[in-house]
Scaffold this active site. Structure first.
Site, PDB file in Angstrom:
ATOM      1  N   THR A 370       0.854  -1.190   0.000  1.00 20.94           N
ATOM      2  CA  THR A 370       0.000   0.000   0.000  1.00 20.94           C
ATOM      3  C   THR A 370       0.888   1.238   0.000  1.00 20.94           C
ATOM      4  O   THR A 370       2.101   1.145   0.168  1.00 20.94           O
ATOM      5  CB  THR A 370      -0.972  -0.044   1.208  1.00 20.94           C
ATOM      6  OG1 THR A 370      -1.690  -1.266   1.188  1.00 20.94           O
ATOM      7  CG2 THR A 370      -1.917   1.111   1.271  1.00 20.94           C
ATOM      8  N   ASN A 390      -2.794  -4.105  -2.521  1.00 21.58           N
ATOM      9  CA  ASN A 390      -2.621  -5.079  -1.444  1.00 21.58           C
ATOM     10  C   ASN A 390      -1.160  -5.499  -1.351  1.00 21.58           C
ATOM     11  O   ASN A 390      -0.309  -4.644  -1.176  1.00 21.58           O
ATOM     12  CB  ASN A 390      -3.575  -6.258  -1.582  1.00 21.58           C
ATOM     13  CG  ASN A 390      -3.732  -6.989  -0.252  1.00 21.58           C
ATOM     14  OD1 ASN A 390      -3.423  -6.429   0.799  1.00 21.58           O
ATOM     15  ND2 ASN A 390      -4.182  -8.213  -0.262  1.00 21.58           N
ATOM     16  N   SER A 441     -10.816  -3.023   5.025  1.00 24.17           N
ATOM     17  CA  SER A 441      -9.474  -2.453   4.846  1.00 24.17           C
ATOM     18  C   SER A 441      -8.977  -1.882   6.170  1.00 24.17           C
ATOM     19  O   SER A 441      -9.760  -1.616   7.084  1.00 24.17           O
ATOM     20  CB  SER A 441      -9.550  -1.334   3.810  1.00 24.17           C
ATOM     21  OG  SER A 441      -8.348  -0.608   3.761  1.00 24.17           O
ATOM     22  N   SER A 442      -7.676  -1.708   6.226  1.00 26.67           N
ATOM     23  CA  SER A 442      -7.090  -1.003   7.380  1.00 26.67           C
ATOM     24  C   SER A 442      -6.577   0.378   6.990  1.00 26.67           C
ATOM     25  O   SER A 442      -5.986   1.067   7.823  1.00 26.67           O
ATOM     26  CB  SER A 442      -5.921  -1.811   7.951  1.00 26.67           C
ATOM     27  OG  SER A 442      -6.371  -3.048   8.433  1.00 26.67           O
TER      28      SER A 442
HETATM   29  N1  GLY Z   1      -4.929  -3.924   1.366  1.00 27.03           N
HETATM   30  C1  GLY Z   1      -4.584  -3.237   2.530  1.00 27.03           C
HETATM   31  C2  GLY Z   1      -5.747  -2.681   3.255  1.00 27.03           C
HETATM   32  O1  GLY Z   1      -6.701  -2.285   2.631  1.00 27.03           O
HETATM   33  O2  GLY Z   1      -5.761  -2.624   4.460  1.00 27.03           O
END
Ligand code: GLY
Length: 566
Positions: A370, A390, A441-442
């Site tokens: 990311t 990702n 997501s984070s």
């Molecule tokens: N793919 C990382 C996130 O959305 O947290």
């Protein structure tokens, strides 16, 4: 050919600290901080052409997608947290990927219900329908000032003329060279004779330049319909993917109300579901507000922060998913008396084992790559953008003929509820796969606001994103500058696994001993993590500061009006 060093020299010449007495209505300078010098240069270029922060955000996002293919791209998605100075509107533009129409809850499991290794990580079956192109078009149509094509021009140029491989690119490509080699189109672009390219090698992406051109000229239709869409669907199907033209045509950006919380007088504005970032951070801050952190020893302070993370991440695991598909009880999760109750369960003399808190399944680990950028213009418009494909180079799959590198964001879903996924971690029903659904997501693009100071911040780092932004928020409230936020020593707890993870040198020997003495299991990550990009406007001194994480190769600049900007 783009020489990064040359660009840095040009930009460094622009860096000033502008001071003016009194309290200013607008910032004295533009500022851009991103994970790559060429992306920062793209943002500055567009600001200098009269674009606003939203045009610059398009330029930076698109450029990152070209020069950081391991982090984000046109085949991925992201969130842009937006503040429009004119009317104070704050919104999150959700351009997260969606599951294709043929996706289903068991799609990455075999007949015996076992998770199929790598199925959600490699190849086109791992890819959600991209959101980034639609997000760029949305930004241009609703917030930008310049034509989309003008804001996309730097990215197209980088794709056409190439960019130089850095030591970071070389190293990251090395981690996934085996997977990239599996797909001739990806290997051709991102490797050199099947190996990680040498430092200084020019990565040219002619087909991607043509795709960017199609978006510039036709907007959404340049990507989600017509030849680009048809080729992506054909290539996806050829290699085992399930995309359809209908999926692409149906993709929609969603504007969502941010999560807003208050902590010791500061207003924290952050990402709502389908990100977990805003809610987890808000919960942790509300729990921490009940304690006198300033009056504690360093170890006690860290112990309380860890315990707050543990409790907030527990709720992430149980309740969070795509709000268009599941009922996320936001009000209940942010209810003050509920969080005060959670705070009361924190024991200052010992760690609370996660299984004592109970309540459900643990966190599914999200990707570790990311990217993030922050931008502010002289009108006070701001964008915090966190973008992703990702894991490194996403699905390691390029749709030949388009230059589009597919994400592997499907792995952010719970591949199999209540059972460890490919990362050895566990997911939950709220985040189960369904057609059209967005994976949890984070990503945590965030604004930090006090009456006299405004901050813009975010970082990559999978589930650790949230704890990194939390630590930065606490540092902001303590009055420190972005240079401090981005350099903080990082530690993290995510409920399960029940351990305090910390980056290399993230905790001192003394802190480790004392935290272990309180009953915490500790795990040192063998490297430093995160790549935070931050901006602060100090309204009292009317100064703008920006900082790029020393762990990365990014560039943060402050550009005064005198440098030729509007
Ligand atoms: N793919 C990382 C996130 O959305 O947290």
């Amino acid at each position: 050919m783009m020489s990064i060093t040359k660009k840095i020299l040009i930009l460094t010449a622009c860096i000033v600290v502008t001071v003016s007495p009194g309290f200013a209505a607008g910032p004295p300078a533009h500022a851009v901080a991103s994970a790559h010098p060429l992306a920062t240069a793209a943002g500055v270029e567009i600001l200098q052409q009269g674009g606003n922060a939203f045009d610059a955000a398009i330029a930076v996002s698109a450029a990152l997608g070209v020069v950081e293919p391991y982090s984000s791209g046109f085949g991925g998605g992201g969130f842009w947290l937006v503040h429009r100075a004119g009317d104070g509107k704050q919104v999150m533009i959700d351009a997260r990927e969606t599951a294709p129409g043929l996706a289903h809850a068991r799609m990455y499991r075999d007949a015996q219900d076992n998770v199929i290794k790598d199925a959600s990580l490699k190849g086109p079956l791992a890819a959600g329908i991209p959101g980034l192109p639609a997000g760029l078009v949305h930004l241009a149509e609703h917030y930008g000032r310049l034509p989309l094509g003008q804001s996309l021009a730097p990215a197209k140029r980088y794709a056409e003329q190439g960019f130089e491989v850095s030591s970071r690119y070389h190293q990251l490509a090395g981690f996934v060279a085996g997977s990239l080699r599996q797909n001739p189109a990806a290997a051709e672009i991102f490797l050199q004779d099947g190996r990680p390219p040498r430092i200084g090698y020019l990565v040219r992406q002619q087909e991607l330049a043509a795709t960017i051109d199609a978006i510039a000229k036709q907007g959404r239709d340049g990507f989600y319909r017509g030849p680009v869409a048809e080729t992506m669907v054909r290539e996806s199907r050829k290699y085992g993917g399930v995309w359809s033209l209908k999926d692409l045509e149906a993709y929609r950006v969603v504007e969502r109300e941010p999560i807003v919380t208050h902590y010791r007088g500061a207003k924290i504005v952050s990402a709502p579901p389908p990100s977990s970032g805003g809610i987890v951070m808000a919960q942790a801050l509300q729990i921490l507000e009940t304690f006198d952190l300033d009056g504690m020893s360093n170890v006690q302070r860290k112990h309380h922060i860890i315990e707050a993370m543990r409790r907030a991440f527990r709720d992430r695991a149980v309740f969070l998913g795509d709000p268009d598909f599941v009922d996320v009880p936001v009000a209940r999760l942010l209810d003050r008396s509920y969080l005060e109750g959670l705070a009361l369960t924190v024991d200052p003399s010992k760690a609370t084992p996660s299984d004592v808190i109970g309540g459900g399944p643990a966190l599914q680990q999200t990707g570790t790559q990311t990217t993030h950028f922050s931008v502010m213009d002289r009108e006070g418009n701001r964008v915090a953008g966190t973008l992703s494909v990702n894991t490194l180079f996403g699905a390691c799959f390029v749709a030949a003929g388009t230059g589009v590198l597919f994400n592997n964001e499907m792995d952010d879903f719970s591949i199999k509820p209540f059972t460890p996924n490919a990362y050895g971690l566990i997911g939950n029903e709220a985040n189960a796969i369904a057609p059209g659904k967005r994976p949890l997501s984070s990503m945590t693009p965030t604004f930090l606001e006090l009456p006299d100071r405004v901050g813009i911040v975010g970082t990559p780092g999978g589930s650790r994103i949230i704890s990194m932004v939390l630590l930065a928020a606490l540092d902001f409230v303590d009055g420190r500058l972005p240079e401090s936020w981005v350099a903080l020593r990082r530690f993290h707890h995510q409920y399960e696994p029940d351990q305090v993870q910390f980056e290399l040198h993230g905790l001192t020997e003394f802190e480790q001993q004392r935290l272990a003495g309180l009953g915490h299991e500790l795990r040192e990550i063998s490297r430093r993590y995160g790549n935070m990009q931050a901006i602060l406007w100090d309204k009292t001194e009317n100064r703008v500061h920006s900082a790029s994480d020393p762990r990365g190769e990014g560039l943060a600049v402050v550009v005064p009006a005198e440098a030729g900007t509007q």
